[in-house]
Design a protein around this motif. Structure first.
Motif, PDB file in Angstrom:
ATOM      1  N   ALA A 144       0.817  -1.215   0.000  1.00 14.58           N
ATOM      2  CA  ALA A 144       0.000   0.000   0.000  1.00 14.58           C
ATOM      3  C   ALA A 144       0.850   1.263   0.000  1.00 14.58           C
ATOM      4  N   LEU A 145       2.097   1.190   0.506  1.00 11.02           N
ATOM      5  CA  LEU A 145       2.952   2.367   0.537  1.00 11.02           C
ATOM      6  C   LEU A 145       3.271   2.871  -0.867  1.00 11.02           C
ATOM      7  N   THR A 149       1.925   9.320  -2.530  1.00 14.49           N
ATOM      8  CA  THR A 149       2.809  10.295  -3.155  1.00 14.49           C
ATOM      9  C   THR A 149       3.966  10.609  -2.203  1.00 14.49           C
ATOM     10  N   LYS A 150       4.980  11.332  -2.707  1.00 17.28           N
ATOM     11  CA  LYS A 150       6.110  11.704  -1.863  1.00 17.28           C
ATOM     12  C   LYS A 150       5.655  12.548  -0.680  1.00 17.28           C
ATOM     13  N   GLU A 152       2.696  12.504   0.741  1.00 17.55           N
ATOM     14  CA  GLU A 152       1.959  11.649   1.665  1.00 17.55           C
ATOM     15  C   GLU A 152       2.902  10.768   2.469  1.00 17.55           C
ATOM     16  N   LEU A 153       3.967  10.253   1.829  1.00 20.26           N
ATOM     17  CA  LEU A 153       4.952   9.441   2.542  1.00 20.26           C
ATOM     18  C   LEU A 153       5.652  10.257   3.620  1.00 20.26           C
ATOM     19  N   LYS A 154       5.944  11.522   3.298  1.00 23.20           N
ATOM     20  CA  LYS A 154       6.592  12.398   4.267  1.00 23.20           C
ATOM     21  C   LYS A 154       5.682  12.612   5.481  1.00 23.20           C
ATOM     22  N   ILE A 155       4.389  12.782   5.195  1.00 23.35           N
ATOM     23  CA  ILE A 155       3.433  12.989   6.285  1.00 23.35           C
ATOM     24  C   ILE A 155       3.281  11.725   7.127  1.00 23.35           C
ATOM     25  N   ARG A 183      -4.129  13.451   5.290  1.00 21.32           N
ATOM     26  CA  ARG A 183      -4.414  12.319   6.173  1.00 21.32           C
ATOM     27  C   ARG A 183      -5.632  11.540   5.682  1.00 21.32           C
ATOM     28  N   SER A 184      -6.660  12.262   5.280  1.00 16.72           N
ATOM     29  CA  SER A 184      -7.872  11.620   4.773  1.00 16.72           C
ATOM     30  C   SER A 184      -7.563  10.799   3.524  1.00 16.72           C
TER      31      SER A 184
END
Length: 210
Positions: A144-145, A149-150, A152-155, A183-184
């Motif tokens: 799922a990772l 997006t980049k 989103e991964l950072k968050i 987050r959503s």
């Protein structure tokens, strides 16, 4: 440390030990119980900030109390203390919005850290739980990772480090509203339940892959 707390455990020694320990540390223990029904009634009546509950108690289990609190929109945040490492029990705890999950053998060592995080809206669970779940279900990087997006991964990485939405907004120089939107989207992409703790716990378990 005036956090109001109700404690429940059907083992008198555990109940007394935890109550005495937290009282000595300055916490406000406003009620205690040796069975689940009494504990739930105390929560309804007193509305403590936190309820520390044994999972397996007569009349109502800790999980049943957490479910009832969720259904009735009670403000109390639930911390479960248990010997259970079963994934099914843990999944139920997440489903019912439990904020803390501590193994009894580490209760005294971890309870203050747990309370501190939970009061600030951050979930906490014993490292032994994370290790157990990782060993049993997360041998490989979650697929799922790859859907994130980049940004989103950072968050997700920042969430795994116990940062709040405000912390993340400050770190990335964006608005809290933007963080919450990310987050959503992340919750949707990872197919997580939209519970307050689900993403934080998922991120913590998977932080080695971030």
């Amino acid at each position: 440390m005036n956090t109001s707390i109700v404690i429940a455990d059907d083992h008198p020694l555990m109940l007394r030990g935890l109550t005495d320990f937290l009282t000595s540390k300055g916490y406000n223990i406003i009620g205690s119980a040796e069975d689940g029904k009494t504990a739930y009634n105390l929560i309804v009546k007193l509305k403590p900030e936190i309820a520390i509950l044994d999972i397996r108690m007569p009349y109502m289990t800790g999980l049943e109390i957490a479910e009832a609190c969720q259904k009735n929109d009670l403000p109390t945040k639930v911390i479960l203390i248990t010997f259970d490492k079963e994934e099914e029990v843990y999944d139920q705890a997440l489903e019912f919005g439990v904020f803390g999950y501590i193994l009894k053998e580490f209760a005294i060592e971890e309870i203050e850290t747990c309370i501190s995080q939970v009061v600030n809206g951050k979930p906490y669970f014993s490292e032994e739980i994370a290790s157990y779940l990782k060993a049993s279900t997360l041998e490989n990087k979650p697929e799922a990772l790859d859907s994130l997006t980049k940004s989103e991964l950072k968050i997700v990485k920042l969430i795994s480090e116990n940062n709040t939405s405000q912390d993340i907004a400050d770190e990335l120089s964006i608005s809290v509203r933007t963080v919450d939107k990310h987050r959503s989207n992340i919750v949707h992409k990872l197919s997580l339940d939209n519970k307050p703790t689900s993403l934080s716990i998922w991120a913590t378990i998977n932080k080695d892959f971030l």
